[in-house]
Enzyme design. Structure first.
Site, mmCIF file in Angstrom:
data_model
loop_
_atom_site.group_PDB
_atom_site.id
_atom_site.type_symbol
_atom_site.label_atom_id
_atom_site.label_comp_id
_atom_site.label_asym_id
_atom_site.label_seq_id
_atom_site.Cartn_x
_atom_site.Cartn_y
_atom_site.Cartn_z
ATOM 1 N N GLU A 8 0.871 -1.180 0.000
ATOM 2 C CA GLU A 8 0.000 0.000 0.000
ATOM 3 C C GLU A 8 0.904 1.225 0.000
ATOM 4 O O GLU A 8 1.028 1.947 0.975
ATOM 5 C CB GLU A 8 -0.948 0.048 1.196
ATOM 6 N N HIS A 10 2.147 4.696 -2.108
ATOM 7 C CA HIS A 10 1.451 5.627 -2.988
ATOM 8 C C HIS A 10 2.396 6.523 -3.783
ATOM 9 O O HIS A 10 3.492 6.865 -3.331
ATOM 10 C CB HIS A 10 0.505 6.502 -2.155
ATOM 11 N N HIS A 168 -9.033 0.909 -0.851
ATOM 12 C CA HIS A 168 -8.321 1.920 -0.062
ATOM 13 C C HIS A 168 -9.310 2.936 0.497
ATOM 14 O O HIS A 168 -10.305 3.269 -0.148
ATOM 15 C CB HIS A 168 -7.279 2.634 -0.930
ATOM 16 N N ASP A 292 2.384 2.086 3.828
ATOM 17 C CA ASP A 292 1.537 3.261 3.558
ATOM 18 C C ASP A 292 2.404 4.491 3.308
ATOM 19 O O ASP A 292 2.083 5.604 3.706
ATOM 20 C CB ASP A 292 0.544 3.533 4.688
#
Length: 332
Positions: A8, A10, A168, A292
């Site tokens: 996860e 980004h 998400h 994250d």
């Protein structure tokens, strides 16, 4: 552990930056914090250097929230999804093909187009699945959730391709934020994300989606958005309410779908007791390491995970083996 997979993680693109609500994010999260996040969202080389430093071998990239889901015009959403997918592939993945994989962005404003873009991204560009940033905005302040019938063409394609969907979070619809007034820090990742996304996942479970497409797999971050703890209570109460209304079309108990159709990552929730609870509910085959990044620190995530009180066989599963199997990435 020196060969972890994180999924996860980004990035952003010029097209996404053009619709980024930087002022709102800075107001809620703090200007200095968001300035650093925005800088790291478009960086490539520093990201790889940090991966090297913290034992992360492969990162699975995705377009940061709210991404395509916030675009109101369907034609613009279709074009933006294609543009962003091409950009992520060329700018990030092609520069470091052994270190980056990626989840495609999909324009669910037009579910048939989302199916077509997923097929292109997976079949032609090599995406390992898709990441959907919660509900899809519709004109007039309305939204469409993933369980609604309009999305069936998309789910048919997901089932056909055999790739997972990462669900998400995003903040609740503006019309549903009264409870946060005066406490705006709670709207996003601190609290509202989990409540919104857990409810969205429950809608999928109750909708009958996994009866129709039994092999579809959905990934949730943040140790399952509270569901490992709360789902047994939900299942218990729904059993008591079995003669009531609004139960959906599911043929089985919600916990069965959770254990068979969902994976959970550690993204942004570096807490060993919570991890052990998730393992006890799902089993160690359905937990995945994640950071994250850049909203969270690779150093903090890796230091916690590498030293968490886990059997080493489970650490290997969570750190790499489960993700490699699910995403068809190298096992070593």
């Amino acid at each position: 552990m020196i060969d972890k997979i994180a999924l996860e993680e980004h990035v952003s693109t010029p097209a996404n930056n053009a619709v980024w609500d930087a002022d709102s994010e800075a107001a809620r999260n703090g200007a200095a914090y968001m300035a650093e996040v925005e800088r790291r969202l478009v960086d490539v080389d520093e990201r790889v250097a940090e991966m090297d430093q913290h034992g992360i071998d492969i990162t699975v990239l995705s377009l940061t929230s709210p991404g395509i889901q916030s675009i109101l015009d369907p034609a613009a959403a279709v074009a933006a999804a294609r543009e962003n997918n091409d950009y992520i592939k060329a700018t990030y993945v092609d520069r470091h093909p052994d270190r980056f994989a990626w989840f495609a962005a999909v324009p669910l404003q037009e579910p048939a187009a989302a199916a077509a873009e997923l097929e292109r991204a997976v079949g032609d560009l090599g995406a390992v699945g898709a990441l959907v940033n919660g509900y899809t905005d519709l004109p007039g302040g309305d939204a469409r959730y993933l369980d609604e019938r309009e999305n069936l063409p998309f789910w048919e394609k997901v089932a056909e391709l055999g790739v997972p969907i990462y669900l998400h979070p995003r903040e609740p619809l503006s019309s549903q934020q009264r409870i946060y007034q005066g406490y705006e820090s709670l709207v996003g990742s601190a609290w509202g994300f989990a409540h919104e996304t857990a409810t969205h996942a429950i809608r999928l479970m109750l909708s009958g989606l996994f009866d129709r497409f039994s092999g579809v797999q959905v990934i949730l971050g943040h140790l399952g958005e509270g569901l490992p703890l709360m789902l047994p209570r939900l299942e218990h109460r729904l059993r008591k309410q079995r003669d009531g209304v609004g139960l959906g079309d599911a043929k089985r108990a919600v916990g069965e779908y959770f254990r068979e159709n969902f994976y959970v990552t550690t993204s942004g929730h570096f807490h060993t007791k919570g991890l052990l609870n998730a393992i006890s509910e799902l089993g160690s085959d359905r937990l995945l390491f994640s950071v994250d990044y850049p909203y969270e620190s690779m150093a903090e995530a890796a230091d916690w995970f590498d030293n968490a009180l886990l059997a080493e066989a489970d650490r290997r599963k969570l750190g790499r083996g489960n993700a490699a199997r699910l995403l068809k990435l190298p096992a070593q």
